[in-house]
Design an enzyme around this catalytic site. Structure first.
Site, PDB file in Angstrom:
ATOM      1  N   ARG A  20      -8.688  -0.303   4.973  1.00 20.46           N
ATOM      2  CA  ARG A  20      -7.712   0.724   4.245  1.00 20.46           C
ATOM      3  C   ARG A  20      -6.406   0.010   3.792  1.00 20.46           C
ATOM      4  O   ARG A  20      -5.653   0.569   2.895  1.00 20.46           O
ATOM      5  CB  ARG A  20      -7.529   1.920   5.358  1.00 20.46           C
ATOM      6  CG  ARG A  20      -8.724   2.773   5.565  1.00 20.46           C
ATOM      7  CD  ARG A  20      -8.123   3.820   6.136  1.00 20.46           C
ATOM      8  NE  ARG A  20      -6.939   4.496   5.767  1.00 20.46           N
ATOM      9  CZ  ARG A  20      -6.045   5.307   6.546  1.00 20.46           C
ATOM     10  NH1 ARG A  20      -6.490   5.258   7.750  1.00 20.46           N
ATOM     11  NH2 ARG A  20      -5.052   5.628   5.774  1.00 20.46           N
ATOM     12  N   ILE A  58       8.546   7.641  16.581  1.00 16.40           N
ATOM     13  CA  ILE A  58       8.174   8.142  15.396  1.00 16.40           C
ATOM     14  C   ILE A  58       6.837   8.892  15.409  1.00 16.40           C
ATOM     15  O   ILE A  58       6.792  10.082  15.090  1.00 16.40           O
ATOM     16  CB  ILE A  58       7.896   7.003  14.109  1.00 16.40           C
ATOM     17  CG1 ILE A  58       9.196   6.314  13.992  1.00 16.40           C
ATOM     18  CG2 ILE A  58       7.763   7.970  12.907  1.00 16.40           C
ATOM     19  CD1 ILE A  58      10.503   6.991  13.468  1.00 16.40           C
ATOM     20  N   LYS A  87       0.697  -1.278  -0.037  1.00 22.61           N
ATOM     21  CA  LYS A  87      -0.086  -0.056  -0.048  1.00 22.61           C
ATOM     22  C   LYS A  87       0.915   1.323  -0.085  1.00 22.61           C
ATOM     23  O   LYS A  87       0.746   2.252  -1.032  1.00 22.61           O
ATOM     24  CB  LYS A  87      -0.887   0.136   1.425  1.00 22.61           C
ATOM     25  CG  LYS A  87      -1.556   1.450   1.674  1.00 22.61           C
ATOM     26  CD  LYS A  87      -2.312   1.444   2.571  1.00 22.61           C
ATOM     27  CE  LYS A  87      -1.638   1.758   4.178  1.00 22.61           C
ATOM     28  NZ  LYS A  87      -1.279   3.140   4.206  1.00 22.61           N
ATOM     29  N   ASN A  88       1.819   1.258   1.127  1.00 22.01           N
ATOM     30  CA  ASN A  88       2.510   2.699   1.014  1.00 22.01           C
ATOM     31  C   ASN A  88       3.639   2.676  -0.319  1.00 22.01           C
ATOM     32  O   ASN A  88       4.166   3.796  -0.408  1.00 22.01           O
ATOM     33  CB  ASN A  88       3.540   2.594   2.415  1.00 22.01           C
ATOM     34  CG  ASN A  88       2.501   2.756   3.530  1.00 22.01           C
ATOM     35  OD1 ASN A  88       1.543   3.120   3.386  1.00 22.01           O
ATOM     36  ND2 ASN A  88       3.305   2.608   4.827  1.00 22.01           N
ATOM     37  N   ARG A 128       1.093  14.826  12.824  1.00 21.45           N
ATOM     38  CA  ARG A 128       1.411  14.558  11.501  1.00 21.45           C
ATOM     39  C   ARG A 128       1.574  16.005  10.521  1.00 21.45           C
ATOM     40  O   ARG A 128       0.865  15.805   9.429  1.00 21.45           O
ATOM     41  CB  ARG A 128       0.753  13.413  10.598  1.00 21.45           C
ATOM     42  CG  ARG A 128       0.954  12.207  11.509  1.00 21.45           C
ATOM     43  CD  ARG A 128       0.100  11.092  10.833  1.00 21.45           C
ATOM     44  NE  ARG A 128       0.921  10.493  10.125  1.00 21.45           N
ATOM     45  CZ  ARG A 128       0.607   9.200   9.554  1.00 21.45           C
ATOM     46  NH1 ARG A 128      -0.822   8.721   9.724  1.00 21.45           N
ATOM     47  NH2 ARG A 128       1.206   8.703   8.433  1.00 21.45           N
ATOM     48  N   PRO A 129       2.214  16.887  10.956  1.00 19.78           N
ATOM     49  CA  PRO A 129       2.474  17.941  10.203  1.00 19.78           C
ATOM     50  C   PRO A 129       3.092  17.834   8.903  1.00 19.78           C
ATOM     51  O   PRO A 129       3.871  16.709   8.514  1.00 19.78           O
ATOM     52  CB  PRO A 129       3.182  18.986  11.312  1.00 19.78           C
ATOM     53  CG  PRO A 129       4.059  17.961  12.048  1.00 19.78           C
ATOM     54  CD  PRO A 129       3.279  16.817  12.064  1.00 19.78           C
ATOM     55  N   ILE A 130       3.194  18.858   7.969  1.00 18.23           N
ATOM     56  CA  ILE A 130       3.782  18.764   6.525  1.00 18.23           C
ATOM     57  C   ILE A 130       4.623  19.833   6.385  1.00 18.23           C
ATOM     58  O   ILE A 130       4.983  20.098   5.234  1.00 18.23           O
ATOM     59  CB  ILE A 130       2.709  18.639   5.650  1.00 18.23           C
ATOM     60  CG1 ILE A 130       1.834  20.107   5.729  1.00 18.23           C
ATOM     61  CG2 ILE A 130       1.946  17.488   5.535  1.00 18.23           C
ATOM     62  CD1 ILE A 130       1.048  20.087   4.228  1.00 18.23           C
ATOM     63  N   ASP A 156       5.028   1.067  11.656  1.00 16.57           N
ATOM     64  CA  ASP A 156       4.122   0.228  11.313  1.00 16.57           C
ATOM     65  C   ASP A 156       3.735  -1.274  11.797  1.00 16.57           C
ATOM     66  O   ASP A 156       2.869  -1.624  11.554  1.00 16.57           O
ATOM     67  CB  ASP A 156       4.034   0.320   9.720  1.00 16.57           C
ATOM     68  CG  ASP A 156       3.489   1.812   9.226  1.00 16.57           C
ATOM     69  OD1 ASP A 156       3.052   2.553  10.124  1.00 16.57           O
ATOM     70  OD2 ASP A 156       3.664   2.077   8.025  1.00 16.57           O
ATOM     71  N   CYS A 203      -4.312  13.038  12.726  1.00 18.70           N
ATOM     72  CA  CYS A 203      -5.090  11.593  12.475  1.00 18.70           C
ATOM     73  C   CYS A 203      -4.987  11.069  13.919  1.00 18.70           C
ATOM     74  O   CYS A 203      -4.150  11.469  14.844  1.00 18.70           O
ATOM     75  CB  CYS A 203      -4.476  10.787  11.438  1.00 18.70           C
ATOM     76  SG  CYS A 203      -3.099  10.154  11.631  1.00 18.70           S
ATOM     77  N   ARG A 226      -3.998  10.922   4.389  1.00 20.99           N
ATOM     78  CA  ARG A 226      -2.904  11.823   4.537  1.00 20.99           C
ATOM     79  C   ARG A 226      -1.937  11.752   3.389  1.00 20.99           C
ATOM     80  O   ARG A 226      -1.620  12.830   3.077  1.00 20.99           O
ATOM     81  CB  ARG A 226      -2.399  11.503   5.873  1.00 20.99           C
ATOM     82  CG  ARG A 226      -2.766  12.159   7.144  1.00 20.99           C
ATOM     83  CD  ARG A 226      -1.729  12.027   8.244  1.00 20.99           C
ATOM     84  NE  ARG A 226      -0.549  12.295   7.326  1.00 20.99           N
ATOM     85  CZ  ARG A 226      -0.117  13.771   7.430  1.00 20.99           C
ATOM     86  NH1 ARG A 226      -0.722  14.608   8.156  1.00 20.99           N
ATOM     87  NH2 ARG A 226       1.325  13.900   7.059  1.00 20.99           N
TER      88      ARG A 226
HETATM   89  C1  UD1 Z   1       4.722   7.123   6.148  1.00 21.08           C
HETATM   90  C2  UD1 Z   1       3.810   5.837   6.025  1.00 21.08           C
HETATM   91  C3  UD1 Z   1       3.321   5.491   7.327  1.00 21.08           C
HETATM   92  C4  UD1 Z   1       4.527   5.343   8.370  1.00 21.08           C
HETATM   93  C5  UD1 Z   1       5.508   6.565   8.200  1.00 21.08           C
HETATM   94  C6  UD1 Z   1       6.753   6.363   8.986  1.00 21.08           C
HETATM   95  C7  UD1 Z   1       2.627   6.032   3.814  1.00 21.08           C
HETATM   96  C8  UD1 Z   1       1.611   6.440   3.101  1.00 21.08           C
HETATM   97  N1  UD1 Z   1       2.686   6.280   5.106  1.00 21.08           N
HETATM   98  O1  UD1 Z   1       3.968   8.294   6.843  1.00 21.08           O
HETATM   99  O2  UD1 Z   1       2.547   4.120   7.395  1.00 21.08           O
HETATM  100  O3  UD1 Z   1       4.059   4.774   9.634  1.00 21.08           O
HETATM  101  O4  UD1 Z   1       5.806   6.573   6.985  1.00 21.08           O
HETATM  102  O5  UD1 Z   1       7.420   5.145   8.609  1.00 21.08           O
HETATM  103  O6  UD1 Z   1       3.776   5.586   3.441  1.00 21.08           O
HETATM  104  N2  UD1 Z   1       6.845  15.053  10.488  1.00 21.08           N
HETATM  105  C9  UD1 Z   1       6.866  16.150  10.584  1.00 21.08           C
HETATM  106  N3  UD1 Z   1       6.779  17.053   9.520  1.00 21.08           N
HETATM  107  C10 UD1 Z   1       6.557  16.867   8.475  1.00 21.08           C
HETATM  108  C11 UD1 Z   1       6.644  15.458   8.076  1.00 21.08           C
HETATM  109  C12 UD1 Z   1       6.623  14.303   9.012  1.00 21.08           C
HETATM  110  O7  UD1 Z   1       6.996  16.715  11.834  1.00 21.08           O
HETATM  111  O8  UD1 Z   1       6.531  17.695   7.371  1.00 21.08           O
HETATM  112  C13 UD1 Z   1       6.910  13.789  11.376  1.00 21.08           C
HETATM  113  C14 UD1 Z   1       5.695  12.946  11.548  1.00 21.08           C
HETATM  114  O9  UD1 Z   1       4.913  13.975  12.488  1.00 21.08           O
HETATM  115  C15 UD1 Z   1       6.343  11.906  12.305  1.00 21.08           C
HETATM  116  C16 UD1 Z   1       7.573  11.665  11.562  1.00 21.08           C
HETATM  117  O10 UD1 Z   1       7.954  12.976  10.909  1.00 21.08           O
HETATM  118  O11 UD1 Z   1       6.377  12.035  13.643  1.00 21.08           O
HETATM  119  C17 UD1 Z   1       7.496  10.742  10.492  1.00 21.08           C
HETATM  120  O12 UD1 Z   1       6.648  11.088   9.464  1.00 21.08           O
HETATM  121  P1  UD1 Z   1       6.721  10.568   7.958  1.00 21.08           P
HETATM  122  O13 UD1 Z   1       7.861   9.472   7.679  1.00 21.08           O
HETATM  123  O14 UD1 Z   1       6.592  11.837   7.174  1.00 21.08           O
HETATM  124  O15 UD1 Z   1       5.419   9.604   7.760  1.00 21.08           O
HETATM  125  P2  UD1 Z   1       4.393   9.636   6.742  1.00 21.08           P
HETATM  126  O16 UD1 Z   1       5.067   9.913   5.292  1.00 21.08           O
HETATM  127  O17 UD1 Z   1       3.330  10.487   6.922  1.00 21.08           O
END
Ligand code: UD1
Length: 418
Positions: free
Chosen positions: A398, A328, A22-23, A123-125, A306, A118, A94
């Site tokens: 999902r 994480i 999926k990911n 989970r900020p961007i 995960d 969520c 997301r």
């Molecule tokens: C992806 C996976 C999810 C997995 C995660 C970590 C997909 C669709 N999802 O999620 O299943 O659990 O990787 O292996 O592939 N963070 C920030 N700012 C940002 C981006 C991230 O602070 O702009 C933080 C997040 O809150 C979290 C950490 O970084 O604490 C890791 O997140 P990230 O690796 O970005 O996870 P996703 O890509 O959302």
């Protein structure tokens, strides 16, 4: 609403084939936005998140020809008619935020709803946005939307604060059409990022260093269509192995590279399982009750977050006490109170769970709270004596394709009740 009913207490034995990951599939389907020609993807898992992604791509104007019953999808982004990803599509998933990079790179503009929080954390961007700004994008936040624009993105050096999977994927997709060279540093090394890079290369992108900390990209002016088979799902594989181990069985999963979950296999070996690493398969033989071992989640190649919930279900029936630390996501212990309803003894101190293994668990009605939590509850239910009924299993749909069927194949007594 569907529920899952399990009669536990039987070891799982046998062989299952994992689905496409999926990911990996989510960003890969989205990468079709970058290509001038049609992109054909195989081994696409038939999951709710995939349907949401196809709906989002269709909304943007991509022509979608999906045969999910055969795990095939053909996408052609030749007539994009909007660059807006609305809230009602983004909020349920997301990962849709990674449309930002490709839309911006190919069409010069994107308006994407902020995904919001969520269940497992905020989970900020910020890392995604800071990276795109480095490539010359102008970014505004307005009414819950990110509005990004750039005539043409320009290559630059982008160092991530943390090796975020999504931010690495977003920037990778942005930089393949940027002008000149982009150097991405402190990148996520997850195999799903590598599978995305493989897809982009099949479209003609020039990328080096995927799977390592530093990725070099030479931007192109256009990309072509491609054919790509999605990699096998390492988290699904890990989930079946965990179910086999916790239930005292003997399980083989086919259809993935064992290297991709080495951190999990090592933990299972420490806990007393016999692991066989084959060409495209993994075997697990339980040699008795699992022994308690400590574990901390880390970015790849460390132990995957995960798999944390599923690992905890194994430790809930292990001999001794184990410490499980989640580094994480800040709120990823929601399965703990549900596991406790089955008789697990787990205490939480900050980001660490102290799990005192029990000889046996007892079936009970419980509730799924997120995707991987659901998987851990299934594992625990399969170990528990008597009947367990899991509510809110839409989370499971999902991310796990035909999960009941696959567990039945391993001899588990599980059924979906409507
Ligand atoms: C992806 C996976 C999810 C997995 C995660 C970590 C997909 C669709 N999802 O999620 O299943 O659990 O990787 O292996 O592939 N963070 C920030 N700012 C940002 C981006 C991230 O602070 O702009 C933080 C997040 O809150 C979290 C950490 O970084 O604490 C890791 O997140 P990230 O690796 O970005 O996870 P996703 O890509 O959302």
């Amino acid at each position: 609403m569907d529920k899952i009913k399990i009669i536990g207490g039987k070891p799982l034995n046998g062989k299952v084939e994992v689905s496409g990951a999926k990911n990996a599939a989510l960003p890969i389907l989205i990468s079709s936005l970058l290509a001038d020609g049609p992109c054909r993807f195989s081994r696409v898992p038939r999951l709710q998140d995939i349907r949401t992604t196809l709906k989002l791509l269709g909304h943007l104007g991509v022509s979608v020809n999906a045969h999910l019953d055969q795990n095939q999808v053909e996408l052609h982004a030749d007539h994009i008619h909007t660059l807006d990803a609305p809230y009602d599509l983004v909020k349920t998933m997301r990962a849709s935020v990674v449309v930002l990079g490709p839309l911006l790179a190919r069409f010069g503009r994107a308006k994407v709803s902020l995904p919001g929080g969520c269940a497992i954390g905020a989970r900020p961007i910020g890392f995604h946005l800071a990276g795109l700004e480095k490539l010359g994008a102008e970014i505004q936040l307005e009414g819950g939307y990110v509005i990004a624009s750039a005539k043409r993105l320009r290559g630059n050096r982008v160092a991530f604060e943390f090796p975020s999977v999504g931010a690495t994927e977003n920037l990778l997709m942005a930089s393949v059409l940027a002008e000149g060279e982009t150097i991405l540093e402190n990148c996520a090394k997850e195999p799903e990022v590598v599978d995305l890079a493989k897809t982009l290369k099949a479209m003609g992108a020039q990328i080096e260093g995927e799977g390592t900390e530093t990725i070099h990209v030479q931007g192109k002016t256009s990309l072509v269509g491609c054919d790509h088979e999605i990699m096998g799902d390492r988290i699904e594989a890990g989930t079946f192995l965990a179910a086999g181990f916790a239930s005292g069985g003997n399980v083989r999963v086919d259809g993935l590279n064992p290297d991709y979950i080495e951190s999990l296999l090592v933990k299972f070996e420490e806990a007393g399982a016999k692991i066989t690493r084959g060409d495209g398969f993994i075997g697990l033989q339980s040699l008795g009750r699992p022994k308690a071992v400590d574990m901390t989640t880390q970015p790849y190649p460390g132990f995957p977050t995960d798999m944390q919930a599923q690992f905890m279900a194994v430790m809930a029936v292990a001999e001794g006490a184990s410490l499980i630390s989640e580094t994480i996501f800040e709120n990823r212990f929601m399965h703990v109170s549900e596991l406790a309803r089955l008789g697990a003894d787990i205490a939480i101190r900050g980001n660490t769970a102290i799990v005192k293994g029990q000889k046996s668990l007892r079936g009970a009605p419980i509730m799924a709270t997120d995707l991987r939590a659901s998987a851990s509850l299934i594992i625990a239910g399969l170990c528990a004596q008597g009947e367990t009924v899991i509510d809110r299993i839409y989370h499971l749909d999902r991310g796990y394709e035909r999960v009941e069927e696959k567990i039945q194949q391993l001899g588990g007594s599980i059924e979906r009740v409507r």
